[in-house]
Design a protein around this motif. Structure first.
Motif, PDB file in Angstrom:
ATOM      1  N   GLY A  94      -5.360   2.985   4.643  1.00  0.00           N
ATOM      2  CA  GLY A  94      -6.002   1.740   4.241  1.00  0.00           C
ATOM      3  C   GLY A  94      -7.506   1.818   4.105  1.00  0.00           C
ATOM      4  O   GLY A  94      -8.157   0.798   3.885  1.00  0.00           O
ATOM      5  N   ASP A  95      -8.085   2.998   4.209  1.00  0.00           N
ATOM      6  CA  ASP A  95      -9.533   3.153   4.090  1.00  0.00           C
ATOM      7  C   ASP A  95      -9.878   3.518   2.648  1.00  0.00           C
ATOM      8  O   ASP A  95      -9.686   4.658   2.223  1.00  0.00           O
ATOM      9  CB  ASP A  95     -10.033   4.242   5.035  1.00  0.00           C
ATOM     10  N   PRO A  96     -10.390   2.555   1.864  1.00  0.00           N
ATOM     11  CA  PRO A  96     -10.665   2.819   0.459  1.00  0.00           C
ATOM     12  C   PRO A  96     -11.667   3.961   0.229  1.00  0.00           C
ATOM     13  O   PRO A  96     -11.603   4.642  -0.786  1.00  0.00           O
ATOM     14  CB  PRO A  96     -11.224   1.503  -0.075  1.00  0.00           C
ATOM     15  N   ALA A  97     -12.560   4.178   1.176  1.00  0.00           N
ATOM     16  CA  ALA A  97     -13.548   5.249   1.007  1.00  0.00           C
ATOM     17  C   ALA A  97     -12.866   6.617   0.948  1.00  0.00           C
ATOM     18  O   ALA A  97     -13.300   7.504   0.208  1.00  0.00           O
ATOM     19  CB  ALA A  97     -14.570   5.207   2.136  1.00  0.00           C
ATOM     20  N   LEU A  98     -11.808   6.785   1.729  1.00  0.00           N
ATOM     21  CA  LEU A  98     -11.092   8.061   1.712  1.00  0.00           C
ATOM     22  C   LEU A  98     -10.344   8.272   0.399  1.00  0.00           C
ATOM     23  O   LEU A  98     -10.149   9.400  -0.028  1.00  0.00           O
ATOM     24  CB  LEU A  98     -10.111   8.130   2.884  1.00  0.00           C
ATOM     25  N   CYS A  99      -9.920   7.186  -0.237  1.00  0.00           N
ATOM     26  CA  CYS A  99      -9.194   7.273  -1.506  1.00  0.00           C
ATOM     27  C   CYS A  99     -10.130   7.331  -2.712  1.00  0.00           C
ATOM     28  O   CYS A  99      -9.671   7.463  -3.837  1.00  0.00           O
ATOM     29  CB  CYS A  99      -8.268   6.072  -1.667  1.00  0.00           C
ATOM     30  N   GLN A 100     -11.433   7.235  -2.491  1.00  0.00           N
ATOM     31  CA  GLN A 100     -12.371   7.154  -3.604  1.00  0.00           C
ATOM     32  C   GLN A 100     -12.254   8.323  -4.589  1.00  0.00           C
ATOM     33  O   GLN A 100     -12.319   8.105  -5.796  1.00  0.00           O
ATOM     34  CB  GLN A 100     -13.812   7.017  -3.107  1.00  0.00           C
TER      35      GLN A 100
END
Length: 119
Positions: A94-100
Motif C-alpha cells: 500500500g505504499d505508493p512510493a514503492l510502486c512509483q
C-alpha cells in the motif's frame, strides 16, 4: 478477479503465437485487424491462427466483430486493465512510493499516456 481466472488468462499467453497475436493487436488498437491480416503478419496458417484466437477469446484477451465478410479482432483493453489491477492490487504494502517505478514505466508508455487534444 479470482485467481483461477487470472491463471487461465495468463495460461492463454504462455504460447509464442498467442502472445505475439496479442502484442500485434495491441499495436493496432483501436481499429483491430482482420484474421487474415493477423495470419499474414505472423506468418501463421489461417486454421492454426483460428485456434489461437479462440483460446485468446475464451481467456478474455481478444474480442471480435463482423464487418461485411471479415471478422475484425481487437485486444480487450478492459481485460488487460483487470489483469494489471489483479497483479498490482497488493503491491508494495500500500505504499505508493514503492510502486512509483512501475507507475512511471506505465505512464511513460506513449500508448498509455493521455492524448493531447487536437483542435
Amino acid at each position: 478477479m479470482e485467481i483461477n481466472d487470472a491463471i487461465s488468462s495468463f495460461s492463454a499467453l504462455s504460447q509464442p503465437t498467442r502472445l505475439e497475436t496479442l502484442r500485434l493487436l495491441l499495436r493496432h488498437e483501436p481499429g483491430g485487424l482482420p484474421a487474415g491480416g493477423i495470419a499474414r503478419a505472423l506468418d501463421v496458417p489461417h486454421n492454426t491462427l483460428s485456434a489461437h484466437l479462440a483460446v485468446l477469446a475464451r481467456a478474455g484477451w481478444v474480442n471480435s466483430r463482423r464487418e461485411s465478410r471479415s471478422i475484425i479482432y481487437r485486444a480487450d483493453l478492459d481485460h488487460m486493465q483487470r489483469i494489471l489491477t489483479f497483479l498490482v492490487s497488493d503491491c508494495c504494502q500500500g505504499d505508493p512510493a514503492l510502486c512509483q517505478p512501475l507507475i512511471d514505466t506505465l505512464t511513460a508508455c506513449p500508448s498509455l499516456s493521455p492524448k493531447e487534444a487536437t483542435s
